[in-house]
Design a protein around this motif. Structure first.
Motif, mmCIF file in Angstrom:
data_model
loop_
_atom_site.group_PDB
_atom_site.id
_atom_site.type_symbol
_atom_site.label_atom_id
_atom_site.label_comp_id
_atom_site.label_asym_id
_atom_site.label_seq_id
_atom_site.Cartn_x
_atom_site.Cartn_y
_atom_site.Cartn_z
ATOM 1 N N MET A 263 -59.667 -8.338 23.010
ATOM 2 C CA MET A 263 -59.373 -8.191 21.595
ATOM 3 C C MET A 263 -58.817 -6.790 21.307
ATOM 4 O O MET A 263 -59.437 -5.796 21.659
ATOM 5 C CB MET A 263 -60.668 -8.391 20.797
ATOM 6 C CG MET A 263 -60.503 -8.318 19.302
ATOM 7 S SD MET A 263 -59.721 -9.800 18.644
ATOM 8 C CE MET A 263 -60.137 -9.652 16.918
ATOM 9 N N PRO A 264 -57.633 -6.663 20.717
ATOM 10 C CA PRO A 264 -57.117 -5.339 20.368
ATOM 11 C C PRO A 264 -57.986 -4.665 19.306
ATOM 12 O O PRO A 264 -58.785 -5.311 18.630
ATOM 13 C CB PRO A 264 -55.719 -5.641 19.828
ATOM 14 C CG PRO A 264 -55.367 -6.979 20.375
ATOM 15 C CD PRO A 264 -56.661 -7.733 20.440
ATOM 16 N N GLY A 265 -57.792 -3.390 19.147
ATOM 17 C CA GLY A 265 -58.543 -2.613 18.166
ATOM 18 C C GLY A 265 -59.036 -1.302 18.730
ATOM 19 O O GLY A 265 -59.188 -0.323 18.016
ATOM 20 N N SER A 266 -59.317 -1.286 20.043
ATOM 21 C CA SER A 266 -59.808 -0.093 20.726
ATOM 22 C C SER A 266 -61.001 0.477 19.964
ATOM 23 O O SER A 266 -61.785 -0.268 19.375
ATOM 24 C CB SER A 266 -58.661 0.922 20.867
ATOM 25 O OG SER A 266 -59.031 2.012 21.655
ATOM 26 N N VAL A 267 -61.156 1.796 19.983
ATOM 27 C CA VAL A 267 -62.294 2.426 19.294
ATOM 28 C C VAL A 267 -61.994 2.680 17.829
ATOM 29 O O VAL A 267 -62.858 3.171 17.087
ATOM 30 C CB VAL A 267 -62.663 3.766 19.968
ATOM 31 C CG1 VAL A 267 -63.201 3.532 21.354
ATOM 32 C CG2 VAL A 267 -61.461 4.722 20.001
ATOM 33 N N GLU A 268 -60.780 2.347 17.389
ATOM 34 C CA GLU A 268 -60.349 2.722 16.044
ATOM 35 C C GLU A 268 -60.532 1.628 15.001
ATOM 36 O O GLU A 268 -60.572 1.912 13.802
ATOM 37 C CB GLU A 268 -58.885 3.178 16.079
ATOM 38 C CG GLU A 268 -58.457 3.876 14.818
ATOM 39 C CD GLU A 268 -57.234 4.742 15.008
ATOM 40 O OE1 GLU A 268 -56.446 4.860 14.063
ATOM 41 O OE2 GLU A 268 -57.057 5.301 16.113
ATOM 42 N N ALA A 269 -60.639 0.378 15.432
ATOM 43 C CA ALA A 269 -60.748 -0.723 14.480
ATOM 44 C C ALA A 269 -62.103 -0.682 13.774
ATOM 45 O O ALA A 269 -63.151 -0.708 14.423
ATOM 46 C CB ALA A 269 -60.562 -2.054 15.180
ATOM 47 N N ILE A 270 -62.079 -0.623 12.461
ATOM 48 C CA ILE A 270 -63.304 -0.617 11.649
ATOM 49 C C ILE A 270 -63.710 -2.045 11.304
ATOM 50 O O ILE A 270 -64.880 -2.393 11.297
ATOM 51 C CB ILE A 270 -63.102 0.188 10.353
ATOM 52 C CG1 ILE A 270 -62.679 1.630 10.658
ATOM 53 C CG2 ILE A 270 -64.353 0.159 9.494
ATOM 54 C CD1 ILE A 270 -63.704 2.450 11.383
ATOM 55 N N MET A 271 -62.722 -2.880 11.004
ATOM 56 C CA MET A 271 -63.020 -4.275 10.687
ATOM 57 C C MET A 271 -61.952 -5.173 11.283
ATOM 58 O O MET A 271 -60.756 -4.924 11.128
ATOM 59 C CB MET A 271 -63.099 -4.501 9.181
ATOM 60 C CG MET A 271 -63.508 -5.925 8.830
ATOM 61 S SD MET A 271 -63.615 -6.208 7.057
ATOM 62 C CE MET A 271 -64.015 -7.956 7.047
ATOM 63 N N ARG A 272 -62.404 -6.210 11.981
ATOM 64 C CA ARG A 272 -61.518 -7.218 12.560
ATOM 65 C C ARG A 272 -62.072 -8.595 12.263
ATOM 66 O O ARG A 272 -63.262 -8.764 12.017
ATOM 67 C CB ARG A 272 -61.428 -7.032 14.080
ATOM 68 C CG ARG A 272 -60.692 -5.806 14.527
ATOM 69 C CD ARG A 272 -60.778 -5.601 16.027
ATOM 70 N NE ARG A 272 -62.086 -5.123 16.428
ATOM 71 C CZ ARG A 272 -62.399 -4.780 17.680
ATOM 72 N NH1 ARG A 272 -61.494 -4.887 18.621
ATOM 73 N NH2 ARG A 272 -63.594 -4.348 17.968
ATOM 74 N N GLY A 273 -61.188 -9.585 12.331
ATOM 75 C CA GLY A 273 -61.628 -10.960 12.213
ATOM 76 C C GLY A 273 -62.085 -11.477 13.562
ATOM 77 O O GLY A 273 -62.169 -10.735 14.539
ATOM 78 N N PRO A 274 -62.374 -12.759 13.654
ATOM 79 C CA PRO A 274 -62.790 -13.346 14.931
ATOM 80 C C PRO A 274 -61.659 -13.349 15.943
ATOM 81 O O PRO A 274 -60.488 -13.228 15.589
ATOM 82 C CB PRO A 274 -63.211 -14.768 14.553
ATOM 83 C CG PRO A 274 -62.439 -15.062 13.305
ATOM 84 C CD PRO A 274 -62.333 -13.753 12.571
ATOM 85 N N ILE A 275 -62.005 -13.500 17.221
ATOM 86 C CA ILE A 275 -61.011 -13.503 18.278
ATOM 87 C C ILE A 275 -60.026 -14.654 18.062
ATOM 88 O O ILE A 275 -60.446 -15.805 17.884
ATOM 89 C CB ILE A 275 -61.693 -13.626 19.656
ATOM 90 C CG1 ILE A 275 -62.562 -12.383 19.921
ATOM 91 C CG2 ILE A 275 -60.660 -13.799 20.760
ATOM 92 C CD1 ILE A 275 -63.383 -12.477 21.186
ATOM 93 N N PRO A 276 -58.725 -14.364 18.051
ATOM 94 C CA PRO A 276 -57.743 -15.426 17.800
ATOM 95 C C PRO A 276 -57.556 -16.328 19.010
ATOM 96 O O PRO A 276 -58.071 -16.064 20.100
ATOM 97 C CB PRO A 276 -56.466 -14.638 17.493
ATOM 98 C CG PRO A 276 -56.647 -13.342 18.220
ATOM 99 C CD PRO A 276 -58.121 -13.041 18.192
ATOM 100 N N ASP A 277 -56.799 -17.365 18.817
ATOM 101 C CA ASP A 277 -56.443 -18.295 19.888
ATOM 102 C C ASP A 277 -55.802 -17.530 21.041
ATOM 103 O O ASP A 277 -54.886 -16.731 20.844
ATOM 104 C CB ASP A 277 -55.478 -19.338 19.326
ATOM 105 C CG ASP A 277 -54.856 -20.200 20.413
ATOM 106 O OD1 ASP A 277 -55.583 -20.564 21.352
ATOM 107 O OD2 ASP A 277 -53.661 -20.493 20.311
ATOM 108 N N VAL A 278 -56.268 -17.768 22.254
ATOM 109 C CA VAL A 278 -55.789 -17.027 23.423
ATOM 110 C C VAL A 278 -54.278 -17.143 23.581
ATOM 111 O O VAL A 278 -53.592 -16.165 23.889
ATOM 112 C CB VAL A 278 -56.515 -17.512 24.697
ATOM 113 C CG1 VAL A 278 -55.809 -17.001 25.948
ATOM 114 C CG2 VAL A 278 -57.954 -17.038 24.697
ATOM 115 N N ASN A 279 -53.731 -18.313 23.346
ATOM 116 C CA ASN A 279 -52.308 -18.522 23.586
ATOM 117 C C ASN A 279 -51.450 -18.275 22.346
ATOM 118 O O ASN A 279 -50.229 -18.347 22.408
ATOM 119 C CB ASN A 279 -52.066 -19.952 24.085
ATOM 120 C CG ASN A 279 -50.724 -20.085 24.786
ATOM 121 O OD1 ASN A 279 -50.261 -19.155 25.421
ATOM 122 N ND2 ASN A 279 -50.107 -21.249 24.654
#
Length: 495
Positions: free
Chosen positions: A178-194
């Protein structure tokens, strides 16, 4: 629950304005009578819920008793910093010119655009300052991702890096991490792999000769946005008389984020060896067509190439093409944009401080000034600090804060809301889109030299789109089915 009640209202408010604030359960027999609140009234309710949520949430789930059971798998959980960040955001938006003065157009807007509600802006700075103080104290999982590259054009991080700026937006070769590294404060659920491979990643590069496969849909930056947002490495905007910008070498000495985000003329788009027919496109020929090289000039075709003279690779790397194949299954490419990242909190703190007092404003909750917050982001990428000429006048500093926001958060989905709340959505030059026109000079060898050193002539812009907006466009319309539910729930003005 407190956080998400506020967050869902907040997300809708940004586009539709104030709403009824639903803070109780309704019975089927209850009559709908809740009136629409103003943005400010709604924001106060959101802020109260965010603040209560912040009191209950931990700084770091991995060190909290409840989170220890899932230690190492808590990345997507909301935290105290997240709640404080959104509390600051909703108060800043409520303090912003559009929500203070209402929609208008014309010259008047260029004065009103600097007129914030200072009390609300101060409260926003306090909440944002608390969040930043927590991060810098080291008790949270957040930090600014490092901007260190051994090869900026291919987004190859320096070996000394422990984190990577590009990983905020996409990962590759990491098992669809999942992208975001240490900087993402809020993300949604993991998207579809493909989903990334099949859809999103094929919308950013040229479709000429099928270089990027599938439908001829291309997202590209406009020339006026690139020239406004991406200034010089010395920290000055291109149009500043002291910037050193040279229109005969327009890609030289630019803000380092330009080289990370933007594919420009001469950029090596294909890393692997292309076919003989496609070799002309390997180093992107984006100069203005004049009929001398019809094959190369297809790269500026409005339907399959770049209408504006640029492509973007901030969110999707240029290796997503049929020769380099990064969008193929073996690339394990995953793309995702966080709803909020740490840089945005620094930027909002700077804006709130600029609105209250100017560059030297410092909240009681944080030991750094609005100017410091901007310069922290510039230090991260290696751009010079905000020049003194912009720090002595409140409005000039606000202009630099806004330009920094346009550069740092480019293409991340904030620009429409920013222009809306600053009362600039309807105003020139924010309502136009331009193309970059120029011709190459001499026999510069793009295969052996850095394209930023190339010489051009005839550097100019042409308007390709002008949006004619009025006051009604500052808010989206509701469906008629919504506003016909009951009399107290009214439609937005002009719709």
């Amino acid at each position: 629950l407190l956080f998400f009640r506020a967050w869902w209202h907040n997300e809708l408010m940004n586009y539709f304005g104030g709403l009824p604030y639903i803070d109780k359960a309704f019975e089927p027999s209850d009559e709908l009578l809740l009136p629409r609140l103003s943005f400010k009234e709604c924001a106060e309710k959101c802020a109260a819920d965010y603040e209560r949520a912040a009191q209950l949430l931990p700084e770091n789930w991995d060190t909290h008793p409840a989170g220890l059971r899932t230690k190492g798998h808590n990345d997507l959980r909301i935290t105290k910093v997240c709640a404080l960040g959104y509390m600051g955001k909703v108060l800043l938006y409520a303090a912003s010119p559009f929500n203070v003065h209402g929609a208008s157009t014309g010259v008047k807007n260029l004065t009103l655009t600097y007129e914030y509600d200072k009390e609300l802006a101060g409260r926003a700075a306090d909440a944002l300052g608390k969040a930043l103080a927590m991060v810098e104290a080291g008790g949270t999982p957040y930090a600014l991702a490092e901007y260190k590259y051994s090869d900026i054009y291919n987004h190859i991080a320096d070996k000394s890096s422990t984190t990577n700026f590009s990983d905020i937006f996409y990962t590759t070769g990491k098992n669809w991490q999942m992208p975001g590294s240490v900087e993402a404060i809020m993300r949604g659920p993991i998207p579809d792999v493909n989903g990334s491979n099949w859809n999103f990643t094929k919308l950013w590069g040229p479709k000429v000769n099928g270089l990027v496969e599938h439908d001829a849909v291309i997202h590209m930056p406009t020339a006026n946005y690139v020239n406004y947002a991406y200034g010089m490495a010395n920290g000055l905007p291109l149009d500043d008389p002291d910037s050193g910008f040279d229109p005969t070498h327009p890609f030289k000495d630019r803000d380092p984020r330009f080289y990370h985000d933007i594919m420009f003329d001469g950029f090596k788009f294909i890393n692997n060896d292309p076919s003989a027919a496609d070799a002309v496109y390997q180093d992107l020929p984006l100069q203005t067509p004049n009929g001398t090289d019809p094959e190369a000039e297809k790269m500026r075709d409005a339907s399959s190439g770049s209408r504006t003279g640029y492509f973007c690779q901030k969110l999707v790397p240029h290796q997503n093409n049929k020769y380099d194949g990064m969008y193929n299954w073996g690339g394990a490419l995953q793309t995702y944009l966080p709803y909020m990242r740490l840089a945005d909190i620094y930027l909002m703190y700077a804006e709130a401080g600029a609105a209250v007092q100017g560059a030297n404003y410092k909240s009681s909750s944080y030991n750094k000034t609005a100017l410091d917050a901007i310069n922290i982001l510039r230090d991260r990428v290696g751009t010079a600090h905000v020049a003194d000429k912009f720090t002595t006048e409140q409005n000039k500093f606000m202009d630099e804060v806004r330009r920094e926001r346009a550069c740092e958060l480019a293409f991340e989905g904030f620009r429409w809301n920013d222009l809306q709340r600053w009362l600039l959505l309807t105003e020139y030059p924010y309502n136009i889109k331009t193309s970059q026109e120029f011709r190459r000079v001499g026999d510069f060898d793009y295969a052996k030299n850095d394209p930023r050193d190339a010489e051009v002539t005839g550097w100019s812009e042409e308007i390709i789109v002008e949006r004619v907006f009025s006051t009604q466009h500052y808010l989206f319309p509701f469906h008629n089915d919504d506003v016909y539910l009951y009399a107290e729930f009214g439609q937005n003005p002009g719709w």
